[in-house]
Scaffold this motif. Structure first.
Motif, short mmCIF file in Angstrom:
data_model
loop_
_atom_site.label_atom_id
_atom_site.label_comp_id
_atom_site.label_asym_id
_atom_site.label_seq_id
_atom_site.Cartn_x
_atom_site.Cartn_y
_atom_site.Cartn_z
N LEU A 55 0.82 -1.14 0.18
CA LEU A 55 0.00 -0.03 0.26
C LEU A 55 0.88 1.10 0.06
N TRP A 56 0.51 2.22 -0.95
CA TRP A 56 1.41 3.41 -1.27
C TRP A 56 0.44 4.47 -1.04
N PHE A 57 0.73 5.40 0.08
CA PHE A 57 0.06 6.76 0.25
C PHE A 57 0.88 7.88 -0.71
N LEU A 58 -0.01 8.62 -1.36
CA LEU A 58 0.96 9.45 -2.07
C LEU A 58 0.92 10.93 -1.75
N TYR A 111 3.53 -4.24 3.19
CA TYR A 111 3.95 -3.11 3.56
C TYR A 111 3.02 -1.92 3.41
N CYS A 112 3.13 -0.96 4.13
CA CYS A 112 2.45 0.37 3.89
C CYS A 112 3.23 1.39 4.00
N LYS A 113 3.60 2.29 2.98
CA LYS A 113 4.58 3.18 2.70
C LYS A 113 3.85 4.43 2.41
N ALA A 114 4.66 5.62 2.43
CA ALA A 114 3.84 6.94 1.92
C ALA A 114 5.00 7.82 1.50
N LEU A 115 4.63 8.86 0.47
CA LEU A 115 5.27 9.68 -0.14
C LEU A 115 5.07 11.01 0.67
N GLU A 136 8.96 7.48 -6.13
CA GLU A 136 9.42 5.96 -5.88
C GLU A 136 8.96 5.30 -7.07
N ALA A 137 9.38 4.19 -7.49
CA ALA A 137 8.99 3.21 -8.63
C ALA A 137 8.72 1.96 -8.32
N VAL A 138 7.55 1.56 -8.37
CA VAL A 138 6.97 0.07 -7.99
C VAL A 138 6.12 -0.57 -9.36
N ASP A 139 6.63 -1.57 -9.64
CA ASP A 139 5.92 -2.57 -10.49
C ASP A 139 5.76 -1.68 -12.13
N GLY A 140 6.79 -0.80 -12.48
CA GLY A 140 6.71 0.00 -13.75
C GLY A 140 5.61 1.10 -13.47
N TYR A 141 5.36 1.43 -12.24
CA TYR A 141 4.76 2.64 -11.96
C TYR A 141 5.70 3.71 -11.34
N LEU A 142 5.73 4.89 -11.65
CA LEU A 142 6.35 6.12 -11.03
C LEU A 142 5.35 6.79 -10.38
N LEU A 143 5.70 6.77 -8.95
CA LEU A 143 4.76 7.35 -7.90
C LEU A 143 5.30 8.70 -7.41
N VAL A 144 4.65 9.76 -7.48
CA VAL A 144 4.87 11.11 -7.02
C VAL A 144 3.82 11.71 -6.38
N HIS A 145 3.92 12.67 -5.96
CA HIS A 145 2.84 13.32 -5.26
C HIS A 145 2.15 14.50 -6.06
N SER A 146 3.05 15.20 -6.63
CA SER A 146 2.37 16.64 -7.33
C SER A 146 2.49 16.05 -9.01
#
Length: 376
Positions: free
Chosen positions: A144-147, A177-181, A241-251
Motif C-alpha cells: 500500500l502506497w500513500f501519495l 508493507y504500507c509506505k508513504a510519499l 518511488e518506482a513500483v511495478d513499472g509505475y512512477l509514484l509522485v505526489h505532484s
C-alpha cells in the motif's frame, strides 16, 4: 499566488546434485536368538560378598540354561555385520522436501490525498479489504502506497498520520508493507512548526510558513497534537518511488527534475534540504512541489515522458490536483460544494501515461484507494 498552482502562499559453495540412494538398516544377528536381550531385559550382575577378597581371576561360570555357551554376565558379543545381514530400502528422490520458492509480492494499491478525512480513509481501506472493522491491517502481503497530503483542510490530520504509521508496522509484520510519499502539505506543516513567522523570500514578496499554512487549511487541532515522532516521520518520507513499472509522485509537476537525475538522488536531496533547516531552502522546495497541471495541457504527455525517461517506469501515478480540476471544472478545495461531476475512480490522461488519484475529498468528492494495474 504561486505560479502554476492553486495553493495559496505556497556464500555458499556449488550445489551437489542429489541422486536416489540406498540406506542400510543393519539388523544385528542376535535379534533372532533366544537370549537375555530378546525381550529387553538384562541379566542381574553377580554381587561378590564383602568378606571375599579377589584372588586369581575366576574361571567363567557355567552357562545358565537358555543362554549361548559363550555368554558371560559382563561380556556382550557385538555382532559382525555382513552384507547379507542388511535390509536395503530405496529412497524415492521425489519425496525429498524441496526448498520453497520465493514468495511473490502481494497486490499493489495506491491512495490519493487524504487531507485529514480519517473516517473516509478507514471506510475506503475497508472497502478494498485492506483493514478490518477495527481498522487493523488484514491484507497480508499486500503493498500500500500513500501519495502524500495527510493533513490540512480536514478535521483529523494527526489521526491520519497515526493510522498510516500503525498500518506500516502491522503490514510489515504480516509480510506486506504500507509506505508513504511526501506531499506539499507535509512540507507546509513542517515549515510552520519549524519556522513559524520567520520571513522567507517567496518570489512575490515576503511570506511566512505560518501564514501560508493557515491560508491553505491548516488546523489548530493538528498543530496542538503534533509531536516529535510525527515530525521525524514526515521529514524522512521519500518524494519519488518506482513500483511495478509505475512512477509514484505526489505532484503533477516536472519540478522533481530540479532535485536529481535518479530517484535516489531526488530523495536524498529533499532530505538533505530539510536537514539543513534553512527556511528559504525549505520554502523553495515547498513552492516547487506545489506546482501543478504539468501533464494536463498541451505538451502534457511529453512532460510525463521526461519524468519516465529520467526515473524509469511506463506510467506515472500522482495526487495533488483534484480530478474535477483536471477535467476543467470550477470548484474549491476548502469544502464548498461544487456542481462538478461525481468522481467514481482515478482519471487516466496524457495519452494514457498519467493516472490521477486525488478524488477531491475536500470538495465533497471521493477519497480514492485503487489497486494497480488500472485502466480507465
Amino acid at each position: 499566488m504561486v505560479e502554476g498552482s492553486m495553493t495559496q502562499g505556497a556464500g555458499q559453495g556449488p550445489e551437489v546434485e542429489r541422486t536416489a540412494t540406498l540406506r542400510d538398516f543393519r539388523v544385528p544377528a542376535y535379534v533372532n536368538e533366544t537370549g537375555p536381550y530378546a525381550h529387553g531385559t538384562q541379566p542381574a550382575e553377580t554381587v561378590r560378598p564383602p568378606e571375599e577378597a579377589p584372588a586369581a581371576p575366576a574361571a567363567p561360570a557355567a552357562p545358565r540354561e537358555g543362554y549361548p555357551a559363550a555368554y558371560t554376565p559382563t561380556e556382550r558379543d557385538l555382532p559382525v555385520i555382513k552384507r547379507g545381514d542388511t535390509h536395503q530400502v530405496a529412497v524415492d528422490p521425489v519425496s525429498t522436501p524441496t526448498r520453497q520458492s520465493a514468495t511473490r509480492p502481494g497486490p499493489l494499491y495506491v491512495v490519493g490525498d487524504v487531507h485529514g478525512y480519517l473516517d473516509q480513509l478507514v471506510a475506503a481501506l475497508q472497502e478494498k479489504g485492506l483493514v478490518d472493522s477495527a481498522g487493523q491491517w488484514c491484507a497480508g502481503t499486500a503493498r500500500l502506497w500513500f501519495l502524500g497530503d495527510f493533513t490540512d483542510r480536514g478535521p483529523d490530520g494527526i489521526g491520519v498520520i497515526d493510522l498510516v504509521m500503525r498500518l506500516s508496522a502491522e503490514a510489515a509484520a504480516a509480510g506486506g508493507y504500507c509506505k508513504a510519499l511526501m506531499g506539499n502539505h507535509e512540507l507546509l506543516l513542517l515549515g510552520a512548526k519549524r519556522f513559524g513567522d520567520t520571513p522567507v523570500n517567496s518570489g512575490a514578496g515576503t511570506a511566512t510558513f505560518q501564514a501560508a499554512w493557515l491560508l491553505n487549511g491548516g488546523q489548530k487541532s493538528d498543530m496542538d497534537r503534533l509531536q516529535d515522532h510525527h515530525l521525524q516521520w514526515m521529514a524522512r518520507l521519500d518524494a519519488v518511488e518506482a513500483v511495478d513499472g509505475y512512477l509514484l509522485v505526489h505532484s503533477d509537476t516536472t519540478s522533481y527534475l530540479d532535485y536529481g537525475a535518479s530517484i535516489e538522488e531526488v530523495n536524498d536531496t529533499v532530505r538533505e534540504t530539510l536537514t539543513r533547516n534553512d527556511a528559504n531552502e525549505v520554502w523553495d522546495l515547498f513552492r516547487k512541489f506545489t506546482k501543478r497541471f504539468s501533464f494536463r495541457d498541451e505538451g502534457g504527455a511529453d512532460a510525463v515522458r521526461s519524468l519516465l525517461d529520467t526515473y524509469g517506469g511506463t506510467r506515472i501515478v500522482h495526487g495533488h490536483s483534484p480530478i474535477p480540476y483536471l477535467l476543467g471544472e470550477v470548484g474549491s478545495e476548502d469544502g464548498e460544494e461544487s456542481a462538478g461531476p461525481v468522481v467514481e475512480g482515478p482519471h487516466v490522461y496524457a495519452d494514457g501515461l498519467a493516472i490521477a488519484m486525488d478524488g477531491g475529498v475536500t470538495m465533497a468528492g471521493k477519497l480514492l484507494v485503487q489497486q494497480l494495474p488500472f485502466d480507465n
